[in-house]
Design an enzyme around this catalytic site. Sequence first.
Site, PDB file in Angstrom:
ATOM      1  N   MET B   1       0.839  -1.192   0.000  1.00 25.89           N
ATOM      2  CA  MET B   1       0.000   0.000   0.000  1.00 25.89           C
ATOM      3  C   MET B   1       0.880   1.250   0.000  1.00 25.89           C
ATOM      4  O   MET B   1       1.871   1.309   0.698  1.00 25.89           O
ATOM      5  CB  MET B   1      -0.884  -0.008   1.252  1.00 25.89           C
ATOM      6  CG  MET B   1      -1.918   1.080   1.262  1.00 25.89           C
ATOM      7  SD  MET B   1      -2.788   1.160   2.841  1.00 25.89           S
ATOM      8  CE  MET B   1      -4.174   0.102   2.547  1.00 25.89           C
ATOM      9  N   CYS B   2       0.524   2.220  -0.804  1.00 25.60           N
ATOM     10  CA  CYS B   2       1.191   3.524  -0.810  1.00 25.60           C
ATOM     11  C   CYS B   2       0.119   4.561  -1.094  1.00 25.60           C
ATOM     12  O   CYS B   2      -0.998   4.211  -1.440  1.00 25.60           O
ATOM     13  CB  CYS B   2       2.244   3.611  -1.915  1.00 25.60           C
ATOM     14  SG  CYS B   2       3.668   2.531  -1.683  1.00 25.60           S
ATOM     15  N   GLY B   3       0.483   5.826  -0.926  1.00 25.22           N
ATOM     16  CA  GLY B   3      -0.452   6.893  -1.270  1.00 25.22           C
ATOM     17  C   GLY B   3       0.138   7.735  -2.371  1.00 25.22           C
ATOM     18  O   GLY B   3       1.343   8.006  -2.373  1.00 25.22           O
TER      19      GLY B   3
END
Lengths: 230, 305
Positions: B1-3
């Site tokens: 997960m990353c933004g």
Amino acid sequence: MATTAETHSFDLRVESVRALNALLHDPHGGAVRVCHPDGAHALAVGLNAPWEVELDGHVGYYCAGMNAQAQITVRGSAGVGLAENMMSGRVEVFGNASGAAGATAHGGLLVVHGDAAARAGISLKGAAIVVGGSVGHMSAFMAQSGTLLVCGDAGEGLGDSLYEAVIYVRGRVASLGADCVEQELDSDDLARITRLLAEAGIDGASAAEFRRYGSARELYNFHVDNAGSY
Amino acid sequence: MCGIAGLYLKTPALGDRLGAELSKMLTLLSDRGPDSAGVALYRDPAPPGHVKLSLQVIDGTSPGADWAAISDGLGEAVAGPVSFETCAGHAIFFVPGDAATAQAWLSHHAPAVSVMGSGQVIEIYKGVGTPREALDRFGISGLAGSHGIGHTRMATESRVTTEGSHPFSTGADLCLVHNGSLSNHNRLRRDLQREGIAFGTDCDSEVAAGYLTWRLREGATLEQALEGCLADLDGFFTFAVGTAEGFAVLRDPIACKPAVMAETDDWVAIASEYRAIAALEGAEDAETWEPEPGRVYSWGSALVA
């Protein structure tokens, strides 16, 4: 239906999501209007009482998850996993919904007036989902029971590995998934579509414009010779 | 997960707030990516005949570079005056001539210095730490510009290092941020290395950046290069690509990595989650939608070569 005439006001810029969900777990139900949801996740999750909840703005992931009995309205768009595993009640979104809307939902009615993205109604287990716009790819994948009604178009792989669920689409279907076929629309279907459109409050579409899709029951698991393998 | 987050300002008068707004968006995506953060801002064009380089000393044990000495040496090599500004281990250099000459000199005479980006308008700042810590360290909130993209990282395919942080440069004024994970990055890295593309990390996202660099070098338009990703990259991705004119967005066909876009008369924004867009003024009345899988979106004539 809520028995109290009083509507609580709840501002998510002032109070926390946890405080909201704690309030909504009161088993007596009631009515709440929530402002400034600002895309927060897990709003109005796990309700099990006749609440009326109005969320005034866009909401994040898993809104209205596991809903039972409550009527939840979103005056905006919803993130991934809207009304996931809903048991009963009604969830209505006036904007769009992201992926996996109504996934595994057992009962109740989910209405999305805009579009729903990929995997709408994946593994549906009995709920009715009405989408005013279009749905993305792999919608109703492995749907076991219930109805997906789409007033717009459907993306690729619609109804792949379907069981007993039924799909109605008014627009174009990009492609059907494995074992999903078009089936004849009979008078029961027409009555069901008319009823769902009325319940969803969608005007301007008539039942005869829809096509019905269901399982051809030709996959391995449908053959009696393989029953012993399960 | 990353933004990931991107902001393109349609109203130039809002330019003073670019860094502040993008910082706000990325900070709201902290729990998608708590271990490092970075931004590419498009601002402050290099004077005619000059190139702008974003430099950083990435070796964690080094106290920093002697930027003045590097500036003097580089100025002598390119026979013209070099100017620079420093910021938290970063330096933005304005150098007469072209990027290749300056980069060749730097790799020879200042091997500890990494060139994170180059072009006329791009500036890249990135490092480890929570997004708030990292962005505060670089003073991003105070920086003006026309548009920018940024990233908050939760490392999955490689270590938490500055080199593994995003954005990754993919050519002059171009860079990539990635949310997702690629499955064929080892094979693709070897193929790209044979084509002369250099890699500094084991990070899958750097391979995606290298792929774009290679395709663009071979004459593809940005749109063609991005469409090539759909065929040649195996895995999950939402990409945002920054260009001198704007940015482009692409999601893989499976689309299990999120993205939301929103547009008002004043701005266009992309973010992994609507939460980040909600912080922008006018968000409540913005048109918002989810970008369709496998389709290239662009703003600000980003795809005009």
